[in-house]
Design a protein around this motif. Structure first.
Motif, mmCIF file in Angstrom:
data_model
loop_
_atom_site.group_PDB
_atom_site.id
_atom_site.type_symbol
_atom_site.label_atom_id
_atom_site.label_comp_id
_atom_site.label_asym_id
_atom_site.label_seq_id
_atom_site.Cartn_x
_atom_site.Cartn_y
_atom_site.Cartn_z
ATOM 1 N N GLN A 252 34.402 51.979 41.042
ATOM 2 C CA GLN A 252 33.713 52.177 39.765
ATOM 3 C C GLN A 252 32.786 51.017 39.411
ATOM 4 O O GLN A 252 31.816 51.204 38.679
ATOM 5 N N ILE A 253 33.065 49.813 39.901
ATOM 6 C CA ILE A 253 32.351 48.631 39.414
ATOM 7 C C ILE A 253 31.645 47.826 40.496
ATOM 8 O O ILE A 253 30.918 46.875 40.175
ATOM 9 N N ILE A 254 31.843 48.197 41.768
ATOM 10 C CA ILE A 254 31.242 47.438 42.860
ATOM 11 C C ILE A 254 30.450 48.377 43.753
ATOM 12 O O ILE A 254 30.939 49.461 44.113
ATOM 13 N N PRO A 255 29.209 48.015 44.123
ATOM 14 C CA PRO A 255 28.391 48.882 44.982
ATOM 15 C C PRO A 255 29.123 49.226 46.273
ATOM 16 O O PRO A 255 29.897 48.425 46.810
ATOM 17 N N LEU A 263 40.255 40.067 45.576
ATOM 18 C CA LEU A 263 40.727 40.154 44.198
ATOM 19 C C LEU A 263 39.825 39.411 43.224
ATOM 20 O O LEU A 263 39.586 39.883 42.104
ATOM 21 N N ILE A 264 39.313 38.268 43.629
ATOM 22 C CA ILE A 264 38.462 37.477 42.738
ATOM 23 C C ILE A 264 37.175 38.235 42.429
ATOM 24 O O ILE A 264 36.719 38.278 41.275
ATOM 25 N N THR A 265 36.598 38.863 43.449
ATOM 26 C CA THR A 265 35.359 39.620 43.247
ATOM 27 C C THR A 265 35.592 40.788 42.291
ATOM 28 O O THR A 265 34.796 41.034 41.372
ATOM 29 N N ILE A 266 36.692 41.505 42.485
ATOM 30 C CA ILE A 266 37.001 42.636 41.608
ATOM 31 C C ILE A 266 37.245 42.150 40.183
ATOM 32 O O ILE A 266 36.756 42.745 39.215
ATOM 33 N N ARG A 267 37.982 41.051 40.052
ATOM 34 C CA ARG A 267 38.246 40.510 38.716
ATOM 35 C C ARG A 267 36.946 40.119 38.015
ATOM 36 O O ARG A 267 36.745 40.435 36.833
#
Length: 442
Positions: A252-255, A263-267
């Motif tokens: 939903q939030i990352i291309p 985890l850090i990127t998703i956060r």
């Protein structure tokens, strides 16, 4: 509203309703059945009872023979008559009554039982004796994703009514941070490090810090700490330290070309998605303002006022002062409405530094209503992300603004003493900054 004219849940199958989540008193389902204009985009909120409660016989026959009409759920009446006068309607969910029947509820209870958390199953169940339930806006189902945050207390108390033994602690460390400390010493999983005053501050860096901490606690507790919940297309995520557990959110939030995010990127993308909505909305300011105004005496000041009212000449041997709230009846909705009239028109002009015992009832009702604002949640609905650079607006809604029982006043007084006693003398106390201090405009 007459039960006969209410929409009936019997027009749907129990299998059409998807379990979402539950709290201490209710359980929530999202409609996921065939197209139905009456139920599309809605959630069903059912009351629960303790497993120790006896199962009453089916009352449908006696009801048909002239039993008194079951009133609408208190949540509906409370929002319509009280909360809508204090919070703009645009930030509140649609709530209406709907008919339910025992056989239908029994089938739904069987279907959802395995999806319920074990600790909930051990304590309670759906109340099969109810004739009405709450039909609400479904804030987590459908396309996109949603974030539920339970902000908690958004202010530090005024020192005016605090005792010498507590004033330094209570005006330095917020109630939530102290309570988290007490719970953690008892071995409970809590949101250690999260300070509501950061979330309520309106400051970009502090709000971001609060969101990062809530996220880290959510991951570390596998979602068991309920200050943060995330839903993707109606499903509540059960996170772990493995990024794969967050794949529904990541999509939903990352291309799509950024595969296998850590985890850090998703956060970071989560925080970037939620932060603008929290900073732009007046909702947190409204909640903090009412919490502060309605709890202007602190529970200590309310307790002192109560004792003064019951012993106007001061402590005397042989006179036993009743516990806080003892003898008070649960206020009817008309009484609460009259209270709100005074609150909106006269509260700002009252002398809260020297409260009059004649206003004891007013201050007790104020504290009850303050507790509703301290224990509510907000849900941010985020549309599916477009990676074309265009920003899409989300929505924010306040939920769980429930009526609190007057019998809890003495329990809150006792808990306050326990919380502060456990924190006095802590080696490195948290310093919580009240960025909204003095913001009491109604």
């Amino acid at each position: 509203m007459d039960t006969i004219s209410l929409p009936s849940i019997q027009n749907t199958s129990p299998a059409d309703w998807q379990y979402i989540s539950e709290g201490g008193s209710s359980i929530v389902f999202s409609y996921s059945g065939p197209v139905n204009p009456q139920f599309d985009g809605t959630a069903l909120r059912l009351r629960k009872v303790s497993n120790d409660s006896p199962v009453s016989p089916d009352q449908s026959q006696s009801a048909a023979e002239g039993q008194l009409e079951e009133p609408d759920d208190p949540t509906i009446v409370f929002q319509r008559e009280i909360i809508q006068r204090l919070v703009p309607l645009t930030y509140l969910p649609r709530l209406e009554a709907v008919k339910v029947e025992r056989e239908w509820l029994t089938q739904l209870a069987k279907l959802c039982e395995e999806k319920r958390p074990l600790e909930r199953r051990a304590k309670d169940r759906i109340d099969l004796n109810r004739k009405k339930a709450v039909l609400a806006t479904d804030l987590v189902g459908g396309k996109g994703w949603a974030v539920e945050i339970k902000p908690k207390w958004g202010f530090l108390p005024s020192p005016t009514h605090l005792s010498p033994a507590t004033v330094a602690t209570k005006t330095t460390t917020c109630r939530f941070c102290m309570h988290s400390h007490l719970k953690s010493t008892d071995g409970e999983n809590v949101s250690l490090g999260y300070c509501p005053l950061d979330l309520f501050s309106g400051d970009t860096d502090r709000v971001k810090k609060a969101l990062n901490t809530l996220w880290d606690v959510w991951i570390g507790s596998s979602g068991s700490v309920n200050n943060l919940r995330i839903f993707v297309e109606g499903q509540m995520l059960r996170p772990s330290v493995l990024p794969q557990s967050l794949r529904p959110l990541a999509t939903q939030i990352i291309p799509s070309d950024a595969r296998h995010p850590d985890l850090i990127t998703i956060r970071d993308r989560f925080v970037d998605s939620v932060l603008p909505l929290l900073l732009d909305t007046p909702v947190l300011r409204i909640l903090s303002m009412h919490q502060r105004n309605l709890d202007t005496l602190d529970i200590e000041g309310l307790s002192t006022l109560w004792k003064n009212a019951h012993s106007p000449l001061g402590p005397s041997e042989g006179i036993k002062i009743p516990s806080l709230g003892s003898g008070l009846t649960q206020p009817a909705i008309q009484e609460l409405s009259s209270f709100v009239d005074i609150y909106l028109q006269k509260h700002a002009a009252m002398d809260h530094e020297h409260p009059d015992t004649a206003n004891l009832q007013y201050y007790c009702l104020a504290y009850l209503l303050s507790a509703s604002f301290k224990d509510c949640s907000i849900i941010m609905r985020i549309p599916p992300v477009s990676f074309d650079g265009k920003r899409r607006e989300g929505t924010i809604t306040v939920i769980d603004l429930d009526v609190k029982g007057v019998d809890r006043l003495s329990k809150w007084e006792k808990l306050d003493r326990e919380i502060v006693a456990s924190y006095v003398g802590v080696g490195d106390p948290a310093v919580c900054v009240d960025g909204q201090k003095g913001s009491t405009r109604l």
